[in-house]
Design a protein around this motif. Structure first.
Motif, short mmCIF file in Angstrom:
data_model
loop_
_atom_site.label_atom_id
_atom_site.label_comp_id
_atom_site.label_asym_id
_atom_site.label_seq_id
_atom_site.Cartn_x
_atom_site.Cartn_y
_atom_site.Cartn_z
N ILE A 69 0.85 -1.20 0.00
CA ILE A 69 0.00 0.00 0.00
C ILE A 69 0.88 1.25 0.00
N TYR A 70 1.89 1.27 0.88
CA TYR A 70 2.80 2.41 0.94
C TYR A 70 3.57 2.57 -0.36
N SER A 71 4.01 1.45 -0.95
CA SER A 71 4.84 1.57 -2.15
C SER A 71 4.00 2.10 -3.31
N ALA A 72 2.70 1.77 -3.30
CA ALA A 72 1.83 2.30 -4.36
C ALA A 72 1.63 3.81 -4.17
N ASN A 73 1.48 4.23 -2.90
CA ASN A 73 1.28 5.66 -2.62
C ASN A 73 2.50 6.49 -2.95
#
Lengths: 249, 369
Positions: free
Chosen positions: B327-331
């Motif tokens: 999720i963080y890497s997508a953001n």
């Protein structure tokens, strides 16, 4: 004459086609010591293992004190408490202390409680000269010490007969005597024993009867003076000659 | 008066003509050649690494940085190589001077120094290669995987989600060990009465060892709710994931137990039986404790594999560390949050692998205790 403690009648056993025991009859009187001698593979150890049900027999009958103890349906777990056995390689339980080795069987079989088992174990260890090692572990002991503990462990179960399977064969020569001295003491106290050994002079000294096994049969049996002093059979003579040449007599 | 015997000394054995033959020193040529090759390669990579590291400070620093790094590495590696060369020439002199013992000693020193140079080179080559890789092209690799701000932002959430991985792993390990023990005991039951039990255990192990864990997780986590069976289908996805991993690892742990039970020498069982100990107690008091000591290491190895496989639960939507990191890497459009996952797994795994090594070594050297 009193009934023998152990009677073997026509015992036979094969591994596949190989006939390990080929019709053995043998009586062992109470309080007597019987030695089985013979070359490796003559069936000595197998015979001992059959006696307390570690191996089953295919022919014949074994009686203990008149009671048949061979064949289907024998509760070997209960029977083995009456027939103690000591092995060539000691087989102490390496994860238990000397005391633990001695108390595990009496406690688990319900023979006595933990406290009494420990008391009995300590007095038995005293008898075999191992009391000061009660808290040691097997790998901290010499072979002779381990074998003395193994004998104590078996004796605590108060067996009616003791089977000794080449108990000094794995020992360094200088450690043999301490174990044989112990067996001599047991014999003096009237323990009934059946033993296999390569220590001919010991067998000669301690036995009431010596049996020479050859190809799964008792080829010759009698008092030690006869079997060692004047063997009748050619095979016995040649076996004893070879043993003497190897310096074991 | 003393008598000396030279019997049995192969070095000064007397030749047929009566002269004493001398064994020549061990070769020093190829170790030195290899040491030189390693040194040359190290200096070359140092040049590259120095250039790309220095470029991070400023483009003008590229050449000085490269020269400095190459020179530094060359100086370090020159020490053992010079010593090796010196010892080699000492060895040759001694040999021609008729002192074979001194020649052999000097040759041994020369080889030692040459091997040291090889060893240092063998260390420097990968280290410098990684340094180059991380810093090349304006440290693009470094910035993709190790961006500090992304790591800091995701650290707390990812670490918290890692708790899911740990609880799945621990619960599944306990369940799979229990089931595995059952499988192992079932498979070692003797006698014709238990042929079917043995068959079932073998079948189970064969099936679950051939199926990928990710497929079983998928089937259990999506399949069981889909079946609509009361109670059974109303569970938590976490529960299904634990069940799926337990089923899988029971097969591995079962095989481990079986190896452990088989590894106990039969004489131990004979001794226990001869004392009149009943079969159940023989297993519980004599065989299992010894087997457990021996298989503790491999079993922990399975546990480590299980811990890593917990990351697979992200395919069924459980928020574990990996899911959270994604999720963080997508953001952030950056993979540094996944690096946090790597660090967490490494942090819990390395101490365990050291423990495995210790347990295996102990099982090999010490019986019991």
């Amino acid at each position: 004459m009193a009934r023998p403690l152990i009677e073997l009648q026509g015992i036979g056993k094969s591994y596949g086609k190989f006939r390990v025991i080929d019709g053995i009859d043998l009586d062992i009187a109470r309080h007597s010591v019987v030695s089985l001698i013979g070359a490796s593979g003559s069936g000595k150890s197998t015979l001992l293992r059959c006696l307390n049900g570690l191996e089953d027999i295919q022919q014949g009958e074994i009686r203990l004190n008149g009671e048949v103890i061979s064949g289907l349906g024998i509760d070997h777990v209960v029977l083995r408490r009456r027939i103690g056995m000591v092995f060539q390689s000691y087989n102490l339980f390496p994860h238990m202390s000397v005391l633990g080795n001695c108390t595990v069987a009496p406690v688990i079989t319900g023979a006595c409680g933990q406290e009494e088992a420990e008391a009995r174990a300590l007095s038995m260890l005293e008898r075999v000269g191992m009391r000061d090692k009660a808290n040691a572990f097997p790998d901290q002991l010499s072979g002779g010490q381990q074998q003395r503990v193994a004998i104590a462990r078996t004796m605590i179960m108060q067996p009616e007969v003791l089977l000794l399977d080449e108990i000094t064969s794995a020992l360094d020569p200088e450690l043999v005597m301490e174990v044989l001295d112990l067996v001599r003491d047991l014999a003096k106290q009237g323990m009934t024993m059946l033993l296999t050994t390569h220590e001919m002079s010991f067998a000669r000294e301690i036995s009431d009867k010596v049996c020479f096994l050859y190809k799964g049969r008792i080829l010759e049996e009698g008092p030690p003076e006869e079997v060692f002093g004047a063997p009748r059979e050619a095979a016995t003579q040649s076996f004893l000659r070879r043993v003497t040449a190897a310096g074991r007599l | 008066m003393t008598m000396t015997k030279t019997m049995g000394d192969p070095v000064s054995a007397t030749a047929a003509d009566g002269a004493t033959r001398q064994t020549p020193p061990l070769p020093t040529g190829w170790p030195l050649a290899m040491a030189a090759a390693f040194a040359a390669a190290s200096v070359g990579i140092a040049f590259l690494a120095g250039s790309s590291v220095a470029a991070l400070i400023g483009e003008t620093m590229r050449l000085p940085g490269a020269m400095l790094a190459a020179l530094g590495i060359a100086l370090v590696l020159a020490v053992p190589i010079r010593r090796a060369l010196a010892a080699r020439s000492r060895s040759r002199e001694a040999w021609t001077a008729g002192d074979p013992v001194a020649a052999r000693v000097a040759a041994a020193h020369a080889r030692h120094h040459a091997f040291t140079a090889m060893g240092v080179g063998g260390f420097l080559l990968p280290v410098l290669a990684v340094a180059t890789f991380l810093t090349i092209n304006d440290a693009v690799v470094y910035k993709t995987f190790l961006r500090g701000d992304v790591i800091l932002a995701s650290l707390l959430d990812v670490t918290r989600a890692f708790g899911a991985n740990l609880s799945i792993a621990i619960t599944a390990q306990i369940l799979s060990m229990l089931l595995g023990l059952l499988l192992a005991v079932g498979r070692s039951l003797q006698g014709s009465s238990f042929v079917l039990v043995r068959g079932v255990c073998i079948f189970y192990v064969d099936i679950f060892r051939s199926l990928p864990a990710i497929v079983i997780i998928y089937l259990v986590c999506f399949g069981v709710p889909l079946m609509g069976i009361p109670v059974l289908s109303d569970g938590d996805p976490m529960l299904y994931a634990i069940v799926a991993l337990s089923l899988t690892y029971a097969a591995y742990n079962g095989e481990q137990f079986r190896a452990g039970l088989k590894g106990i020498h039969h004489s131990q069982i004979s001794a226990a039986q001869s004392l009149g100990i009943p079969p159940g107690a023989v297993l519980r008091l004599i065989v299992l404790p010894q087997a457990m000591r021996r298989i503790a290491g491999p079993m922990l190895g399975n546990f480590i594999a299980l811990q890593k496989d917990t990351a697979l639960v992200n395919i069924v939507g459980i928020v574990d560390a990996f899911t959270q990191a994604k999720i963080y890497s997508a953001n952030y459009y950056n993979l540094s949050s996944v690096t946090v996952v790597c660090i967490l797994f490494i942090a819990v795994t390395i101490p365990q692998t050291r423990l495995v090594d210790y347990l295996v070594a102990r099982a090999e050297t010490k019986e019991g205790r």
